[in-house]
Design a protein around this motif. Structure first.
Motif, mmCIF file in Angstrom:
data_model
loop_
_atom_site.group_PDB
_atom_site.id
_atom_site.type_symbol
_atom_site.label_atom_id
_atom_site.label_comp_id
_atom_site.label_asym_id
_atom_site.label_seq_id
_atom_site.Cartn_x
_atom_site.Cartn_y
_atom_site.Cartn_z
ATOM 1 N N MET A 80 -7.646 13.061 -17.236
ATOM 2 C CA MET A 80 -9.060 12.741 -17.066
ATOM 3 C C MET A 80 -9.684 13.420 -15.861
ATOM 4 S SD MET A 80 -9.216 8.781 -18.105
ATOM 5 C CE MET A 80 -10.875 8.497 -17.528
ATOM 6 N N ARG A 81 -8.972 14.410 -15.312
ATOM 7 C CA ARG A 81 -9.541 15.060 -14.113
ATOM 8 C C ARG A 81 -10.827 15.821 -14.491
ATOM 9 N NH1 ARG A 81 -5.002 18.092 -15.015
ATOM 10 N NH2 ARG A 81 -5.401 20.164 -15.852
ATOM 11 N N GLY A 82 -11.659 15.930 -13.519
ATOM 12 C CA GLY A 82 -12.974 16.498 -13.799
ATOM 13 C C GLY A 82 -12.958 17.999 -13.885
ATOM 14 N N ALA A 109 -0.249 11.482 -16.175
ATOM 15 C CA ALA A 109 -1.432 11.016 -16.903
ATOM 16 C C ALA A 109 -2.713 11.420 -16.175
ATOM 17 C CB ALA A 109 -1.356 9.501 -17.062
ATOM 18 N N SER A 110 -2.833 12.713 -15.864
ATOM 19 C CA SER A 110 -4.022 13.150 -15.114
ATOM 20 C C SER A 110 -4.960 13.953 -16.007
ATOM 21 C CB SER A 110 -3.604 13.973 -13.895
ATOM 22 O OG SER A 110 -2.922 15.126 -14.331
ATOM 23 N N TYR A 167 -6.561 8.598 -5.983
ATOM 24 C CA TYR A 167 -7.664 7.629 -5.919
ATOM 25 C C TYR A 167 -7.321 6.508 -4.964
ATOM 26 C CZ TYR A 167 -9.224 9.865 -10.270
ATOM 27 O OH TYR A 167 -9.623 10.741 -11.199
ATOM 28 N N SER A 205 3.102 8.665 -12.974
ATOM 29 C CA SER A 205 1.653 8.431 -13.061
ATOM 30 C C SER A 205 0.862 9.752 -12.997
ATOM 31 C CB SER A 205 1.198 7.507 -11.936
ATOM 32 O OG SER A 205 1.310 8.173 -10.697
ATOM 33 N N ASP A 206 1.427 10.749 -12.286
ATOM 34 C CA ASP A 206 0.703 12.018 -12.176
ATOM 35 C C ASP A 206 0.613 12.747 -13.505
ATOM 36 O OD1 ASP A 206 0.392 11.405 -9.645
ATOM 37 O OD2 ASP A 206 1.669 12.990 -8.797
ATOM 38 N N VAL A 263 0.840 -1.196 0.000
ATOM 39 C CA VAL A 263 0.000 0.000 0.000
ATOM 40 C C VAL A 263 0.869 1.238 0.000
ATOM 41 C CG1 VAL A 263 -1.599 1.343 1.386
ATOM 42 C CG2 VAL A 263 -1.985 -1.079 1.062
ATOM 43 N N GLU A 282 -12.179 14.365 -8.539
ATOM 44 C CA GLU A 282 -11.846 13.673 -9.792
ATOM 45 C C GLU A 282 -10.599 14.327 -10.379
ATOM 46 O OE1 GLU A 282 -13.923 10.679 -12.285
ATOM 47 O OE2 GLU A 282 -13.990 11.300 -10.203
ATOM 48 N N SER A 283 -9.449 14.110 -9.703
ATOM 49 C CA SER A 283 -8.260 14.870 -10.079
ATOM 50 C C SER A 283 -7.501 14.224 -11.228
ATOM 51 C CB SER A 283 -7.324 14.985 -8.875
ATOM 52 O OG SER A 283 -6.947 13.685 -8.495
ATOM 53 N N GLY A 284 -7.776 12.949 -11.525
ATOM 54 C CA GLY A 284 -7.033 12.271 -12.571
ATOM 55 C C GLY A 284 -5.731 11.664 -12.062
ATOM 56 N N ARG A 285 -5.396 11.898 -10.789
ATOM 57 C CA ARG A 285 -4.149 11.328 -10.250
ATOM 58 C C ARG A 285 -4.473 9.997 -9.578
ATOM 59 N NH1 ARG A 285 -3.137 16.572 -8.194
ATOM 60 N NH2 ARG A 285 -3.472 15.758 -6.106
ATOM 61 N N ILE A 286 -3.867 8.934 -10.110
ATOM 62 C CA ILE A 286 -4.194 7.593 -9.626
ATOM 63 C C ILE A 286 -3.869 7.450 -8.155
ATOM 64 C CG2 ILE A 286 -3.590 5.168 -9.862
ATOM 65 C CD1 ILE A 286 -3.189 5.717 -12.795
ATOM 66 N N ARG A 287 -2.776 8.090 -7.742
ATOM 67 C CA ARG A 287 -2.365 7.930 -6.336
ATOM 68 C C ARG A 287 -3.398 8.517 -5.398
ATOM 69 N NH1 ARG A 287 2.779 10.233 -4.953
ATOM 70 N NH2 ARG A 287 2.117 11.969 -6.256
ATOM 71 N N ARG A 346 5.767 7.271 -7.741
ATOM 72 C CA ARG A 346 5.111 7.919 -8.872
ATOM 73 C C ARG A 346 5.372 7.151 -10.161
ATOM 74 N NH1 ARG A 346 6.731 14.131 -8.123
ATOM 75 N NH2 ARG A 346 5.171 14.467 -9.732
ATOM 76 N N LEU A 382 2.410 1.786 -3.221
ATOM 77 C CA LEU A 382 1.420 2.257 -4.188
ATOM 78 C C LEU A 382 1.185 3.759 -4.059
ATOM 79 C CD1 LEU A 382 -0.748 1.028 -6.241
ATOM 80 C CD2 LEU A 382 -2.335 1.218 -4.336
ATOM 81 N N LEU A 383 1.195 4.197 -2.764
ATOM 82 C CA LEU A 383 0.846 5.592 -2.536
ATOM 83 C C LEU A 383 2.012 6.524 -2.793
ATOM 84 C CD1 LEU A 383 -1.360 5.360 0.673
ATOM 85 C CD2 LEU A 383 -2.079 5.614 -1.691
ATOM 86 N N SER A 408 -16.413 16.871 -8.516
ATOM 87 C CA SER A 408 -15.525 16.983 -9.671
ATOM 88 C C SER A 408 -14.128 17.413 -9.225
ATOM 89 C CB SER A 408 -16.100 17.958 -10.683
ATOM 90 O OG SER A 408 -16.104 19.243 -10.137
#
Lengths: 102, 630
Positions: A100-102, A97-98, B612, A94-95, A21, B605-610, A28, A24-25, B602
């Motif tokens: 898709m943020r709302g 690829a963000s 989530y 990984s950050d 965990v 919904e940041s798009g950052r996997i970490r 990056r 994972l956290l 929204s």
């Protein structure tokens, strides 16, 4: 046959899971994230094995094989995704690829 | 003969339909023939019916005619049915006869108007509705006629709709009377709830069995009906619409706002007299409303400069007399005054109409002056009608009708000295303002020339009504003067006689002398102040008190201002702040709350996997903690 006490096994599984965990956290790099996931899955699998050995039941091992299969499938998909991400963003962060943020 | 009853209201309706459908293609003569003719034939028919009704009275002195069932819903079956008794007979006679004369008059008066056929269409519709009102056998049909005349009143006040002020006056009349109508509608619901019918006669027969005298529910029903009557008859506190209603053509003022429609309230109370008699409080309120109204509007009439507004206030005041008569239980005296008033007040309006027509549509009395030589017929008939209005003793009809009401205000069981004083002072004021109007308009140095002579169709109604304003009074002479009372005897088939006490002939005689003196002194004072010493009045209105008093009375005791402050402004204010409906706030609120949540979610919904993964872990920890702790 020396039997390993249940508590030790579960403790080990817990520690492994926690490590996964945390990895994972904090990581990056997507490759490391994927590896942390594998560790968590194996921790879960270890818990099943220990429990199965404790009760003398085969179910634990059955579950482990399931987890193993699933992990293999997941890695296949995950690695494909990593390749795509690298292609697109020229980085493994990984950050990055963000989008898709709302 | 009585079977032809239904034709009486049907003819004006037919005239209305013809004029509405084909009015544009008809010549002015054709329009006049249909418009005047329909009312004329219905008037002749009414007279024939009246003769047959009086000479060969039907059983029980009433006659009912059911045409068809109007509505049939769950035991509620009002019919299109007419009821003829002495009360509705008298109203029918006045409506068709005076109505016919005014139609005849209008056919010349409105000759140059573009809306000639529209005018007669509305007038015919009015006559039809008014007849429906007085002939209806159930309260629903009465209410239909009631609203019909209200509609015609609205249409005819705003007849010259190009002027926005007329439209405003029309809307004001419509809205103010609507207040009363709403009260009346509630009254009808109440009556229906208790009697399960709206048939007038069955309500009247059942009411004394069902309700005790002074029962609260009887009072409530009577007061609700009174609300309707007060609105329609322009009594306190809903009198403000009538002076403004003078914006309509003068024949309209004569027909609707003097002779017939405004007396619908009197008819309603007389028709429902049993309900009112069951509630002494309601009767007292009727009398007080009448007494106050006749005084207040009398004072207002003294200060008006527009000849039609003088007459309007005087109409309010005279209807106040009728209410006073009704309130003290002098039913037939009130109805007698209604009839006489219809004659002389219609005549006054028609006379004023001739003056206005021949003087460039001038309404201001002070700009005419001294026109008696120019219009002799108008002058003499106007003088007769003014005498009747001022209750000039012995020779005019108004004296006999008004004197009866004032006398019963004292001597009736429900009468009181205070009511008598109101009536007495009212008679005095009436004489002053009436002859102020006569002296200012017809005497003095002429300031304007009449443009043309009135034609025969204007003169006939004046002469006929003038004659009636004199001789109709002899239909009901008081006990002191021959006791010749065919009118009240006829009416007593439908309405109970007034119950009086402490009545002696000498007393009545003295009271008549008081009333006569009030009238004569009033006329003399009007002569003194408005012919001989006009400068007194001018001086007085220049003092602060005099000017304030004049302004106050001129504006009708500032009721308009008060209502404007009390109802119109708050209403507009509420409308303005509530421009976006208050109930929309609920739905707007729901939308706003979901929008806030949307923004919050929204954000996650940041798009950052970490992030989530973090939220999943935190969630898991929380759930685990809860599971462990509990």
């Amino acid at each position: 046959m020396i039997s390993i006490p249940l508590e030790s096994g579960l403790l080990l599984a817990g520690i492994l899971f926690a490590l996964g965990v945390v990895g994972l956290l904090v990581r990056r790099n997507v490759v490391f994230v994927l590896m942390s996931l594998e560790i968590m899955l194996n921790a879960a699998g270890l818990a099943f094995i220990v429990a199965g050995a404790r009760w003398g039941q085969p179910d634990g091992q059955v579950m482990f094989i399931f987890i193993l299969t699933m992990a293999a499938a997941e890695v296949a998909v995950g690695l494909a995704l990593i390749l795509q991400i690298y292609h697109r963003f020229k980085t493994l962060d990984s950050d990055a690829a963000s989008k898709m943020r709302g | 003969m009585l079977e032809l009853l239904w034709i009486v209201p049907a003819l004006p309706f037919l005239g209305f339909l013809l004029l509405v459908l084909f009015g544009k293609h008809l010549s002015r003569t054709g329009v006049a023939l249909i418009g005047v003719g329909s009312v004329g034939i219905s008037g002749i028919l009414t007279i024939l019916i009246a003769i047959s009704f009086i000479t060969a009275p039907p059983a029980g002195h009433h006659f009912a005619q059911t045409l068809w069932v109007w509505i049939d819903v769950a035991g509620f079956t009002p019919a299109i049915a007419f009821y003829l008794d002495s009360l509705s007979m008298i109203f029918m006679l006045v409506i068709t006869f005076v109505g016919f004369l005014i139609h005849l008059y209008s056919s010349e008066f409105m000759l140059d108007d573009d809306g000639y056929s529209r005018f007669f269409a509305y007038m015919n519709l009015f006559i039809g509705s008014m007849l429906t009102l007085v002939m209806g056998n159930n309260l629903l049909l009465l209410y239909l006629g009631w609203e019909g005349v209200g509609l015609c009143s609205y249409l005819l006040i705003g007849f010259w709709y190009q002027d926005p002020a007329n439209g405003y006056a029309a809307r004001k009349a419509f809205v103010v009377t609507r207040v009363g109508d709403a009260s009346m509608a509630v009254g009808l619901f109440l009556l229906f709830k208790h009697f399960s019918t709206l048939n007038i006669q069955s309500i009247l027969t059942q009411a004394p069995d069902l309700w005790a005298i002074g029962a609260p529910v009887a009072t409530a029903a009577a007061l609700l009906l009174l609300g309707g009557a007060v609105g329609k008859s322009a009594q306190l506190p809903l009198q403000t619409w009538l002076p403004d209603a003078m914006a309509g053509p003068t024949p309209v003022s004569a027909l609707i706002h003097a002779a017939t429609m405004v007396t619908a309230g009197v008819y309603l109370i007389a028709r429902m007299h049993v309900v009112f008699a069951l509630s002494p409080i309601a009767m007292l309120i009727v009398a007080i409303v009448g007494a106050l109204t006749l005084l207040l509007s009398g004072f207002s009439a003294i200060t008006q400069v527009d000849i039609k507004r003088v007459l309007a206030y005087s109409t309010i005041s005279q209807i106040g007399y009728m209410f006073l008569g009704l309130g003290v239980g002098a039913w037939s005296a009130a109805i007698f005054h209604f009839m006489i008033h219809a004659f002389f007040k219609a005549l006054l309006f028609l006379g004023a109409g001739v003056i206005i027509l021949t003087h460039h549509h001038e309404h201001n009395m002070f700009k005419m002056r001294g026109i008696r030589k120019q219009l002799p017929v108008t002058f003499w008939t106007f003088l007769i009608a003014s005498g009747a209005l001022a209750a000039f003793p012995l020779v005019t009809a108004g004296f006999y009708s008004k004197d009866a009401i004032i006398w019963y205000a004292w001597s009736s069981e429900q009468g009181s000295p205070l009511l008598w004083v109101a009536g007495f002072v009212g008679a005095f004021i009436t004489a002053i303002y009436t002859f102020r109007m006569v002296f200012i308009t017809f005497f003095g140095e002429p300031r304007m020339e009449a443009t043309h002579k009135p034609g025969i169709r204007l003169k006939i109604p004046l002469v006929v009504l003038g004659t009636l304003s004199v001789i109709a009074g002899f239909l009901n002479l008081p006990e002191t003067m021959g006791h010749f009372t065919p009118f009240s005897d006829f009416l007593h088939f439908a309405l109970p006689a007034v119950r009086t006490f402490h009545e002696t002939l000498t007393q009545e005689f003295f009271f008549q002398i008081y009333t006569a003196l009030a009238s004569l002194v009033g006329i003399y004072l009007a002569y003194f102040f408005f012919i001989r010493k006009f400068e007194f009045i001018v001086q007085f209105t220049k003092t602060t008190f005099g000017a304030a008093l004049q302004r106050y009375w001129f504006s009708g005791w500032a009721f308009d201002w008060f209502y404007d402050l009390l109802f119109v402004r708050p209403y507009i204010w509420i409308a303005r702040i509530n421009k976006e409906d208050v109930f929309d706030l609920i739905y707007d609120g729901i939308a706003a709350i979901s929008r806030v949540f949307n923004r919050m979610f929204s954000f996650t919904e940041s798009g950052r996997i970490r992030a989530y993964a973090m939220s999943i872990v935190i969630g898991a920890i929380i759930i685990l903690t809860i599971a462990v702790v509990l």
